[in-house]
Scaffold this active site. Structure first.
Site, mmCIF file in Angstrom:
data_model
loop_
_atom_site.group_PDB
_atom_site.id
_atom_site.type_symbol
_atom_site.label_atom_id
_atom_site.label_comp_id
_atom_site.label_asym_id
_atom_site.label_seq_id
_atom_site.Cartn_x
_atom_site.Cartn_y
_atom_site.Cartn_z
ATOM 1 N N CYS A 45 0.629 -1.410 -0.081
ATOM 2 C CA CYS A 45 -0.138 -0.058 0.223
ATOM 3 C C CYS A 45 0.826 1.307 -0.146
ATOM 4 O O CYS A 45 0.524 2.364 -0.650
ATOM 5 C CB CYS A 45 -1.089 0.168 1.203
ATOM 6 N N GLU A 55 -3.868 3.801 -8.107
ATOM 7 C CA GLU A 55 -2.956 2.756 -7.598
ATOM 8 C C GLU A 55 -3.115 1.394 -8.401
ATOM 9 O O GLU A 55 -4.172 1.039 -8.653
ATOM 10 C CB GLU A 55 -3.535 2.496 -6.014
HETATM 11 P P1 NAD Z 1 -9.930 -5.676 -1.386
HETATM 12 O O1 NAD Z 1 -10.545 -4.020 -0.841
HETATM 13 O O2 NAD Z 1 -10.588 -5.916 -2.565
HETATM 14 O O3 NAD Z 1 -10.150 -6.592 -0.270
HETATM 15 C C1 NAD Z 1 -9.611 -6.578 1.152
HETATM 16 C C2 NAD Z 1 -10.257 -7.456 1.890
HETATM 17 O O4 NAD Z 1 -11.894 -7.180 1.969
HETATM 18 C C3 NAD Z 1 -10.471 -8.967 1.468
HETATM 19 O O5 NAD Z 1 -10.418 -9.965 2.465
HETATM 20 C C4 NAD Z 1 -11.808 -8.967 0.746
HETATM 21 O O6 NAD Z 1 -12.392 -10.430 0.739
HETATM 22 C C5 NAD Z 1 -12.722 -8.198 1.683
HETATM 23 N N1 NAD Z 1 -13.807 -7.491 0.918
HETATM 24 C C6 NAD Z 1 -14.036 -7.523 -0.275
HETATM 25 N N2 NAD Z 1 -15.305 -6.984 -0.679
HETATM 26 C C7 NAD Z 1 -15.874 -6.751 0.513
HETATM 27 C C8 NAD Z 1 -17.258 -6.188 0.947
HETATM 28 N N3 NAD Z 1 -18.163 -5.843 0.100
HETATM 29 N N4 NAD Z 1 -17.385 -6.193 2.300
HETATM 30 C C9 NAD Z 1 -16.477 -6.522 3.051
HETATM 31 N N5 NAD Z 1 -15.397 -6.993 2.904
HETATM 32 C C10 NAD Z 1 -14.914 -6.987 1.636
HETATM 33 O O7 NAD Z 1 -8.562 -5.381 -1.451
HETATM 34 P P2 NAD Z 1 -7.477 -6.265 -1.950
HETATM 35 O O8 NAD Z 1 -7.439 -6.436 -3.373
HETATM 36 O O9 NAD Z 1 -7.391 -7.556 -0.923
HETATM 37 O O10 NAD Z 1 -5.953 -5.587 -1.546
HETATM 38 C C11 NAD Z 1 -5.510 -4.361 -2.236
HETATM 39 C C12 NAD Z 1 -5.931 -3.194 -1.723
HETATM 40 O O11 NAD Z 1 -5.697 -3.102 -0.193
HETATM 41 C C13 NAD Z 1 -4.903 -2.062 -2.157
HETATM 42 O O12 NAD Z 1 -5.700 -0.952 -2.642
HETATM 43 C C14 NAD Z 1 -4.102 -1.499 -1.291
HETATM 44 O O13 NAD Z 1 -3.660 -0.337 -1.304
HETATM 45 C C15 NAD Z 1 -4.780 -1.931 0.213
HETATM 46 N N6 NAD Z 1 -4.034 -2.240 1.234
HETATM 47 C C16 NAD Z 1 -3.908 -1.189 2.094
HETATM 48 C C17 NAD Z 1 -2.905 -1.378 3.198
HETATM 49 C C18 NAD Z 1 -2.994 -0.336 4.357
HETATM 50 O O14 NAD Z 1 -2.311 -0.412 5.442
HETATM 51 N N7 NAD Z 1 -3.256 1.186 3.929
HETATM 52 C C19 NAD Z 1 -2.420 -2.631 3.354
HETATM 53 C C20 NAD Z 1 -2.434 -3.496 2.588
HETATM 54 C C21 NAD Z 1 -3.210 -3.339 1.153
#
Ligand code: NAD
Length: 506
Positions: free
Chosen positions: A306, A409
């Site tokens: 991230c 991103e």
């Molecule tokens: P994502 O938002 O698609 O998924 C994250 C989590 O949310 C997963 O467990 C997913 O199953 C769940 N999820 C998906 N839809 C949902 C819903 N409608 N309701 C509740 N939960 C739901 O993200 P990703 O693809 O897993 O990760 C990548 C993203 O995460 C990037 O944008 C990145 O920047 C961010 N990220 C941020 C940090 C931070 O500390 N700021 C750290 C790691 C990743």
């Protein structure tokens, strides 16, 4: 044993774990989904199936919330003395260190990342976090407040910190175990119980970790894991009336949906979201040092970080030298399966992420960017990895900030390089993003460094370094990069209610 190789017996242990379908963990027991369904966990290096994982749904979230409430009300957890809670957390850190190679190998198979990164960052950070938070239960004090009541009443007013209750934790796939631990460690240190949902791409290390949590002596039901899709399991956690707080890490779009779903019972919400971090090079920086650091800032963890330094702003005086240094490094990175000790960059986590990242590279080309390194699939991979989700480390020279690859991103190994001339204009461009997670500044000049550190709107600023984090230091984002600060003392406030107690002494 080095940090990037593991013994044959560890390989055998991990293969045994993968050889049978992996159930969820509810109430201290490994259970199948209520529906009896399973989904495939995919090896990103080959595209083939690693194992099956229980396909949870909202009924399983209900079961887990019930178990978590029972554990929260049980005196074995609720009345546990602070030092004893600390001891459990230390014991868990010990177990993670004892099983470090096994956990790292599992993470490397499941996520695709190099074993050395899984060992040092995912597993190493997790042990460190539990150790740091193990010290807090006996030190997180309330206060006595010097109040001035009406009528000269003689009163004592003091505050206590109390756990919120059942915490829902939803985590992404980029650092599967450590993202879970960023939430588990403060939640457990403050006496909550947890229902945790790993990303569907990477459930395995979390499921193994929770076995170690039970082995450490945490009572059954204190930590429960429900595996499955975000749209069903994640959404059920975000909306569940029995959950008092939801802690989310993931994309900004889903974070927004989680925040909205949480309004039903006005859950406390903390969000760690996306970023598009500027990495800024001033004219007095050392070009070699900067080129190496800028490559590491973007290509670490396949760019799936991230805080990735994805917008490299180089002063015009150094631009050509830094660009050629970064390109040179990008071309020399060894790309391969994460479990090969020689690998420096693994595959992306999934076919979906691979498609997304390749689409961004194409958009960069189409909108006028020049692909100076990478941009395709590595040519040197063995045929057994033909189905893997590999992308070359990619450097795109961007003529201006309007390109989609500069704005959005990407969450992959794609660096955009931009030229700057004037400081005020640089600050405006660096801040012209809906995100505000992190930034890097490279200079030998103290005044410039601190002036920029003050001007950049981001939760973390790294000066002459990048991607340093520590359990003691708060981490989180400005603007659409999130709500709240994880780690450090600030994290304790995310998992507690403050109670103000008034006593009439008259
Ligand atoms: P994502 O938002 O698609 O998924 C994250 C989590 O949310 C997963 O467990 C997913 O199953 C769940 N999820 C998906 N839809 C949902 C819903 N409608 N309701 C509740 N939960 C739901 O993200 P990703 O693809 O897993 O990760 C990548 C993203 O995460 C990037 O944008 C990145 O920047 C961010 N990220 C941020 C940090 C931070 O500390 N700021 C750290 C790691 C990743």
């Amino acid at each position: 044993m080095t940090t990037d190789t593991v013994s044959q017996s560890t390989h055998a242990t991990v293969q045994r774990f993968l050889s049978t379908p992996v159930g969820m963990l509810i109430g201290g027991r490994r259970v199948e989904a209520t529906s009896g369904n399973w989904f495939d966990s995919i090896d990103p290096a080959t595209g083939s199936r690693l194992t099956s994982v229980a396909l949870g749904d909202p009924a399983d979230v209900d079961r887990a919330v019930t178990a978590a409430h029972a554990a929260f009300d049980d005196p074995s957890w609720q009345r546990l003395a602070p030092l004893d809670r600390g001891r459990l957390l230390h014991r868990l850190a010990d177990l993670i260190e004892e099983h470090a190679d096994e956990l790292a190998l599992l993470e490397s198979y499941d996520n695709g990342k190099p074993l050395s990164v899984a060992r040092a960052v995912d597993v190493g950070t997790s042990a460190k976090l539990f150790r740091y938070f193990a010290g807090w239960p006996s030190k997180y004090e309330g206060a006595t407040i010097p109040v001035s009541p009406r009528g000269g009443l003689d009163v004592l007013n003091y505050t206590t910190h109390e756990p919120i209750g059942v915490v829902g934790a939803i985590v992404p796939w980029n650092f599967p175990m450590s993202m879970a631990v960023w939430k588990l460690a403060p939640a457990l240190a403050t006496g909550n119980t947890v229902v945790l949902k790993p990303a569907e791409e990477t459930s395995l290390s979390t499921l193994r970790l929770v076995e170690l949590i039970h082995e450490a002596g945490f009572p059954p039901g204190v930590v429960n894991v429900v595996t499955g899709p975000g749209a069903t399991v994640g959404a059920a956690i975000a909306a569940h009336p029995g959950i008092g707080k939801v802690a989310f890490t993931g994309s900004t779009a889903v974070g927004r949906a989680v925040a909205i779903a949480a309004t039903g019972n006005l859950k406390k919400v903390s969000l760690e979201l996306g970023g598009k971090s500027p990495n800024i090079v001033l004219p007095d920086a050392d070009p070699d040092t900067v080129a190496a650091a800028a490559a590491e800032a973007i290509f670490f963890n396949q760019g799936q970080t991230c805080t990735a330094g994805s917008r490299l702003y180089v002063h015009a005086d150094l631009y050509d030298e830094v660009l050629s240094g970064v390109v040179d490094r990008a071309r020399r990175i060894v790309v391969g399966p994460g479990t090969d000790p020689a690998t420096e960059m693994g595959p992306l986590v999934s076919a979906k992420q691979h498609k997304t990242v390749c689409g961004y590279v194409e958009s960069g080309r189409a909108e006028g960017g020049r692909v100076a390194a990478g941009g395709g699939r590595p040519a040197t991979l063995a045929s057994e990895y033909a189905g893997g989700f590999f992308v070359e480390p990619t450097v795109i020279e961007a003529p201006d900030d309007g390109l989609t690859v500069v704005q959005e991103e990407i969450f992959g190994p794609v660096l955009t390089v931009l030229r700057w001339h004037e400081t005020d204009d640089l600050i405006r461009r660096a801040n012209a993003s809906p995100y505000g997670l992190a930034a890097g500044i490279w200079t030998r000049d103290l005044t410039s460094a601190h002036t920029l550190a003050r001007a950049i709107r981001a939760g973390t600023i790294w000066i002459n370094c990048y991607n340093l984090t520590d359990p003691a230091s708060p981490f989180g984002g400005y603007k659409e990069s999130g709500w709240g600060r994880e780690m450090g003392r600030a994290a304790l406030d995310l998992y507690t209610e403050t109670k103000s107690v008034w006593v009439n002494l008259g």
